[in-house]
Design an enzyme around this catalytic site. Structure first.
Site, mmCIF file in Angstrom:
data_model
loop_
_atom_site.group_PDB
_atom_site.id
_atom_site.type_symbol
_atom_site.label_atom_id
_atom_site.label_comp_id
_atom_site.label_asym_id
_atom_site.label_seq_id
_atom_site.Cartn_x
_atom_site.Cartn_y
_atom_site.Cartn_z
ATOM 1 C CG ASP A 1 1.687 -16.369 -2.210
ATOM 2 O OD1 ASP A 1 0.842 -16.016 -1.367
ATOM 3 O OD2 ASP A 1 1.435 -17.136 -3.157
ATOM 4 C CD GLU B 1 -0.950 -12.750 -4.142
ATOM 5 O OE1 GLU B 1 0.051 -12.930 -4.861
ATOM 6 O OE2 GLU B 1 -2.086 -13.155 -4.453
#
Length: 363
Positions: A16, A113
């Site tokens: 992420d 992500e």
């Protein structure tokens, strides 16, 4: 779709990017570095919404999806920056290239992500932790950005782990720790548990995974519907979902929140034309044609409705998309109504239907 053999325990990494849009802006614009910035709509007029913000802004309580006016109240020196999606996409592609050095089993969730299955990695490193470290280092050195990583045996735990030591974190949940980790997890952290469901759980004295574990699968389904089956498995550390590198696109759309309420049909149609351009461009990019057009409307009182129409043949051309959206708008009798948001989505990308099975669905 890759499915790991039952005898092989998966090695899953969730990466992420940290405050992605804001971090790209700070990297590319030295005057923003070390300052509180928000990427998103301006607080002027009705005010826009914060897409993301720098960590300097988060210290003041500014968060994604927060109205820009509220963000400015919390952080009076906040700098608002217009999004540059082309730039973010280019950086995202560079990040994806770094991922591909280690595995082809990459499932992007958004520009910032993705899940990676490194059960069998290209470089035969063997250690998912070492791979995550190398990916983070490459992102830092090559792109001057930071990312956080979660490493575990399934997607659910890896995703939660990546959020535990942000920014620039790396969290590993070992196989032997997964079940106790899930038992101690607050219910609001569970996938699919929004504020309403979390409040319902807490009213039932269900505050953690350990509390949920006391209920049978049938009881969880009785209280929470189909999601109950997922809660029953995941609280025991069971998540068999594979990383899907070619996950099918379900819908393509765009929407816009306006600085002032729209009250004239001419204004609404003009905005639908603009939104339809974005949708048509995205369909072209993905080489898709959709048979279902959905119109989303949010009124000044925040009431939201959708209207949709299913066609016999898939479409991706601008004039048809705009025309169908305008027809759907007329069916809502928009005269004298105050509209703050409009959106258009195309879906149903499967095989075309014969004309006689075409449907009109309004709800």
């Amino acid at each position: 779709m890759y499915i790991a053999p039952m005898s092989v325990q998966r090695k899953i990494i969730h990466i992420d990017m940290d405050a992605f849009y804001a971090s790209v802006e700070q990297r590319d614009n030295p005057e923003y570095r070390g300052k509180a910035i928000a990427v998103g709509g301006s607080p002027e007029g009705r005010g826009g919404v914060v897409a993301t913000c720098s960590y300097e802004a988060r210290k003041f309580g500014v968060r994604s999806a927060m109205p820009s006016k509220r963000a400015l109240q919390l952080c009076p020196h906040l700098i608002f920056v217009r999004p540059r999606f082309a730039a973010y996409k280019e950086v995202s592609q560079s990040v994806r290239e770094i991922f591909s050095r280690y595995t082809d089993l990459i499932e992007p969730l958004s520009l910032d992500e993705a899940y990676l299955d490194v059960t069998e990695d290209k470089q035969q490193i063997g250690s998912a932790i070492a791979i995550a470290q190398q990916i983070k280092q490459a992102i830092r050195e090559e792109l001057q950005l930071t990312a956080s990583a979660g490493v575990s045996i399934n997607k659910f735990v890896a995703k939660i782990a990546s959020d535990m030591q942000k920014p620039d974190g790396l969290t590993f949940i070992a196989p032997s720790q997964v079940e106790s980790f899930m038992e101690n997890l607050p219910v609001e952290k569970f996938f699919g548990v929004g504020k309403v469901t979390a409040d319902k759980m807490k009213s039932m004295n269900l505050h953690t995974g350990k509390d949920l574990k006391k209920l049978s699968e049938n009881e969880l389904v009785q209280y929470f519907g189909k999601s109950g089956r997922f809660y029953y498995k995941i609280v025991r550390g069971i998540d068999d979902r594979a990383v899907e590198p070619h996950r099918e696109t379900k819908s393509v759309g765009a929407e816009d929140t306006f600085a002032y309420d729209l009250t004239l049909i001419e204004e609404m149609n003009a905005e639908l034309d603009k939104i339809a351009v974005t949708v048509a461009n995205r369909l072209e990019r993905y080489q898709l044609k959709g048979r279902t057009v959905t119109l989303k409307i949010k009124y000044s009182d925040f009431k939201q409705i959708t209207r949709n129409q299913s066609l016999a043949q898939g479409i991706n051309d601008l004039p048809t998309i705009a025309a169908v959206a305008k027809q759907l708008l007329l069916k809502t009798e928009p005269e004298d109504k105050k509209i703050r948001l409009l959106g258009i989505t195309l879906s149903n990308f499967g095989e075309e239907q014969p004309p006689e099975t075409a449907q009109l669905s309004l709800f």
